[in-house]
Each structure stands twice: as C-alpha cells, then as structure tokens.
Design a protein around this motif. Structure first.
Motif, mmCIF file in Angstrom:
data_model
loop_
_atom_site.group_PDB
_atom_site.id
_atom_site.type_symbol
_atom_site.label_atom_id
_atom_site.label_comp_id
_atom_site.label_asym_id
_atom_site.label_seq_id
_atom_site.Cartn_x
_atom_site.Cartn_y
_atom_site.Cartn_z
ATOM 1 N N TRP A 140 42.276 -82.299 32.415
ATOM 2 C CA TRP A 140 43.299 -81.876 31.436
ATOM 3 C C TRP A 140 43.737 -80.438 31.718
ATOM 4 C CZ3 TRP A 140 43.674 -78.022 27.673
ATOM 5 C CH2 TRP A 140 44.754 -78.154 26.795
ATOM 6 N N LEU A 141 42.739 -79.583 31.981
ATOM 7 C CA LEU A 141 43.046 -78.167 32.207
ATOM 8 C C LEU A 141 43.845 -77.979 33.499
ATOM 9 C CD1 LEU A 141 42.590 -75.252 31.190
ATOM 10 C CD2 LEU A 141 40.483 -75.208 32.557
ATOM 11 N N ASP A 142 43.540 -78.796 34.489
ATOM 12 C CA ASP A 142 44.250 -78.669 35.761
ATOM 13 C C ASP A 142 45.753 -78.875 35.564
ATOM 14 O OD1 ASP A 142 43.661 -78.259 38.665
ATOM 15 O OD2 ASP A 142 44.895 -80.065 38.790
ATOM 16 N N GLN A 143 46.109 -79.853 34.768
ATOM 17 C CA GLN A 143 47.533 -80.086 34.505
ATOM 18 C C GLN A 143 48.128 -78.926 33.706
ATOM 19 O OE1 GLN A 143 48.576 -83.884 32.966
ATOM 20 N NE2 GLN A 143 47.850 -84.948 34.787
ATOM 21 N N ARG A 144 47.384 -78.484 32.720
ATOM 22 C CA ARG A 144 47.892 -77.393 31.872
ATOM 23 C C ARG A 144 48.139 -76.126 32.679
ATOM 24 N NH1 ARG A 144 48.704 -75.825 26.630
ATOM 25 N NH2 ARG A 144 48.599 -73.563 26.424
ATOM 26 N N MET A 145 47.253 -75.850 33.637
ATOM 27 C CA MET A 145 47.337 -74.579 34.369
ATOM 28 C C MET A 145 48.265 -74.638 35.579
ATOM 29 S SD MET A 145 45.586 -72.711 32.417
ATOM 30 C CE MET A 145 45.792 -71.175 33.340
ATOM 31 N N ALA A 146 48.979 -75.752 35.737
ATOM 32 C CA ALA A 146 49.825 -75.919 36.929
ATOM 33 C C ALA A 146 50.835 -74.778 37.075
ATOM 34 C CB ALA A 146 50.523 -77.265 36.881
ATOM 35 N N ASN A 147 51.406 -74.336 35.953
ATOM 36 C CA ASN A 147 52.435 -73.286 36.023
ATOM 37 C C ASN A 147 52.108 -72.107 35.123
ATOM 38 O OD1 ASN A 147 54.313 -74.682 37.795
ATOM 39 N ND2 ASN A 147 54.488 -76.132 36.093
ATOM 40 N N ARG A 148 50.834 -71.859 34.944
ATOM 41 C CA ARG A 148 50.443 -70.786 34.032
ATOM 42 C C ARG A 148 49.520 -69.802 34.718
ATOM 43 N NH1 ARG A 148 50.738 -71.789 28.596
ATOM 44 N NH2 ARG A 148 51.551 -73.849 28.156
ATOM 45 N N TRP A 150 47.704 -67.549 32.473
ATOM 46 C CA TRP A 150 46.647 -67.484 31.459
ATOM 47 C C TRP A 150 46.721 -68.728 30.575
ATOM 48 C CZ3 TRP A 150 43.545 -64.384 33.541
ATOM 49 C CH2 TRP A 150 43.974 -63.241 34.192
ATOM 50 N N ALA A 151 45.688 -68.961 29.792
ATOM 51 C CA ALA A 151 45.537 -70.265 29.123
ATOM 52 C C ALA A 151 46.599 -70.527 28.069
ATOM 53 C CB ALA A 151 44.146 -70.353 28.498
ATOM 54 N N ALA A 152 47.083 -69.463 27.418
ATOM 55 C CA ALA A 152 48.028 -69.682 26.319
ATOM 56 C C ALA A 152 49.045 -68.552 26.279
ATOM 57 C CB ALA A 152 47.287 -69.746 24.984
ATOM 58 N N MET A 153 50.274 -68.867 25.972
ATOM 59 C CA MET A 153 51.312 -67.901 25.626
ATOM 60 C C MET A 153 51.589 -66.846 26.703
ATOM 61 S SD MET A 153 52.009 -69.344 22.893
ATOM 62 C CE MET A 153 53.434 -68.349 22.610
ATOM 63 N N ARG A 175 29.981 -78.967 39.213
ATOM 64 C CA ARG A 175 31.029 -78.434 40.101
ATOM 65 C C ARG A 175 32.419 -78.927 39.699
ATOM 66 N NH1 ARG A 175 32.855 -75.013 43.109
ATOM 67 N NH2 ARG A 175 33.103 -75.113 45.361
ATOM 68 N N ILE A 176 33.344 -77.985 39.642
ATOM 69 C CA ILE A 176 34.756 -78.342 39.414
ATOM 70 C C ILE A 176 35.266 -78.964 40.718
ATOM 71 C CG2 ILE A 176 37.063 -77.439 38.902
ATOM 72 C CD1 ILE A 176 35.553 -75.038 37.488
ATOM 73 N N GLY A 177 35.714 -80.203 40.651
ATOM 74 C CA GLY A 177 36.117 -80.928 41.862
ATOM 75 C C GLY A 177 37.229 -80.204 42.612
ATOM 76 N N ASP A 178 37.229 -80.390 43.936
ATOM 77 C CA ASP A 178 38.245 -79.727 44.772
ATOM 78 C C ASP A 178 39.665 -80.145 44.396
ATOM 79 O OD1 ASP A 178 36.267 -78.441 46.144
ATOM 80 O OD2 ASP A 178 36.223 -79.864 47.808
ATOM 81 N N GLN A 179 39.790 -81.353 43.812
ATOM 82 C CA GLN A 179 41.144 -81.826 43.442
ATOM 83 C C GLN A 179 41.740 -80.994 42.302
ATOM 84 O OE1 GLN A 179 38.238 -83.248 42.740
ATOM 85 N NE2 GLN A 179 38.337 -84.829 41.154
ATOM 86 N N PHE A 180 40.888 -80.230 41.601
ATOM 87 C CA PHE A 180 41.382 -79.430 40.470
ATOM 88 C C PHE A 180 41.689 -78.005 40.942
ATOM 89 C CE2 PHE A 180 38.405 -82.517 38.260
ATOM 90 C CZ PHE A 180 39.425 -83.417 37.959
#
Ligand SMILES: N[C@@H](CCC(=O)N[C@@H](CS)C(=O)NCC(=O)O)C(=O)O
Length: 218
Positions: A140-148, A150-153, A175-180
C-alpha cells in the motif's frame, strides 16, 4: 522538558526525531539498568511502563504521537508537525496511525516473539500474521509514495516522524521486498534526514540487543 526513553527504542526515536528537527532543548532521561532511580521515577509516573514519556513541570505526556502533538502546540519551531488546516491535519494523523498500527505494531510482534526465552511461549501463527500484514502495508505504501517525498501533504510532519523508526526497524524484522522501490527510496530519505540520522547514530551502540540480529547495513 525531560524525555524518558532509550536511544535504541523505536518509539523513543519517533519523539526524538521531532525534538531534533526543531533543535528543541530537553534533558534525556535514560531508561537502563545503569540508572535505576530514573527507571523508578518513570515507572511511578507511568505504570504502563511504555516509553517515551515527556515531562514538563506538572504536565506529563504519554504516547509518542501525543508527545509530538504537545511539542507542536507548546514548543513550535520551523517544522510544524501538524498542519493548521483541519483536512491536512486529518491526513497527517491518518498516516501516523498507518505507521503505528500497520507497520510499527506488526514489527513489534515479531521482535517481542523473538525476545521470548522459552520456545513454548512462541507464537508462530501470530508472527506469520504480522509478516503478512507488513507485506500488505509495504504494498500500500509503495503505491502511495510513487510521487511523494514525504508521507503526507508534501511536507515533513508527524507522519514522517512515525515512519522513520517504523520502516527502519521493520526492514530488519521483515525485509521490505525489492519490488517496493518507492518504500526503499522513502526509507533512505528518512535515514538521510539529519534528525533521524542522529537517532540512528544514538542507537548504534545497542544493535547487539536486537533479538533477530541487526543486519550489517544502515
Ligand atoms: N503506543 C506507545 C508504544 C511505546 C512502546 O511500545 N515503547 C516500547 C519501546 S519502543 C517500550 O516501552 N517497551 C518496553 C516494554 O515493553 O516493557 C507509543 O506510541 O509511545
């Protein structure tokens, strides 16, 4: 102001990140076996015995999120952790809850299990569940951070103070997977932020305490 905590404690680091961001003066009250008087004071103030705990005069503030809310309200600096705009503030708090509940709490389940001395007390089902929840959170976070950045605003906030130690230690525990790639990039930005980099350095001597074995990186 006094902050009770430990330099290797992830939630202590969440509060310390906010204090360091604005160079807010405070006294660190080290919770360790070498300072039994400090621990006794802490335990008397807060029987739940979870840290950090902030004390200023008669006021005491439990829970890292609330410590940061308190700093923003009573010791504001150049970095505002909660936006003034109500909707923006909701977004920041929402992301803070995401990092605490779906990353930090899950990593704590894995670490707490590893700290249990007896195999009979282990909870493999719970650990597998925590690992699966972390994978869902990373995705979920990977998608959110695609164009950001920082996490919010689009600005460093309470949410990033929550994210920094949560992602730092979560990657060690599961481990955070390499795909993220976006999560990895965000974690690196957090590690490069001087306030959190200072927390990581403060905790470095205690890495042997990490029950799963601290990886030789970061
Ligand atoms: N919900 C608390 C969690 C604090 C927490 O879990 N702190 C850990 C250290 S990172 C702790 O106090 N551990 C000591 C213990 O469990 O006895 C917060 O947000 O501050």
């Amino acid at each position: 102001m006094q902050l009770f905590g430990h330099p290797f404690s992830s939630y202590t680091q969440k509060a310390l990140t906010a204090l360091y961001e604005n160079h807010t003066p405070f006294e660190f009250m080290m919770l360790s076996p070498e300072h039994p008087d400090i621990y006794a004071d802490f335990a008397q103030r807060w029987p739940i015995r979870r840290f950090p705990l902030l004390v200023e005069g008669e006021r005491q503030v439990m829970e890292a999120t609330c410590v940061i809310e308190y700093l923003d309200a009573h010791h504001p600096g150049a970095i505002r952790f909660i936006p003034q705009d109500a909707d923006a503030a909701i977004e920041v708090r929402m992301l803070d809850r995401f990092f605490d509940n779906y990353v930090h709490a899950q990593l704590q389940r894995i670490v707490d299990d590893a700290l249990r001395r007896n195999d009979a007390d282990r909870d493999p089902y719970g650990v597998d569940e925590a690992r699966a929840r972390l994978d869902t959170a990373y995705a979920w976070l990977d998608q959110r951070m695609a164009n950001r950045e920082w996490a919010a605003m689009d600005a460093f906030s309470l949410a990033d103070c929550a994210a920094a130690p949560a992602l730092f230690y979560a990657d060690w525990a599961h481990r955070i997977g390499d795909q993220f790639a976006n999560v990895h990039a965000y974690r690196q930005r957090l590690l490069a932020r001087p306030s959190f980099a200072r927390c990581v350095e403060g905790g470095r001597p205690y890495r042997p305490l990490f029950p799963l074995g601290a990886p030789d990186r970061d």
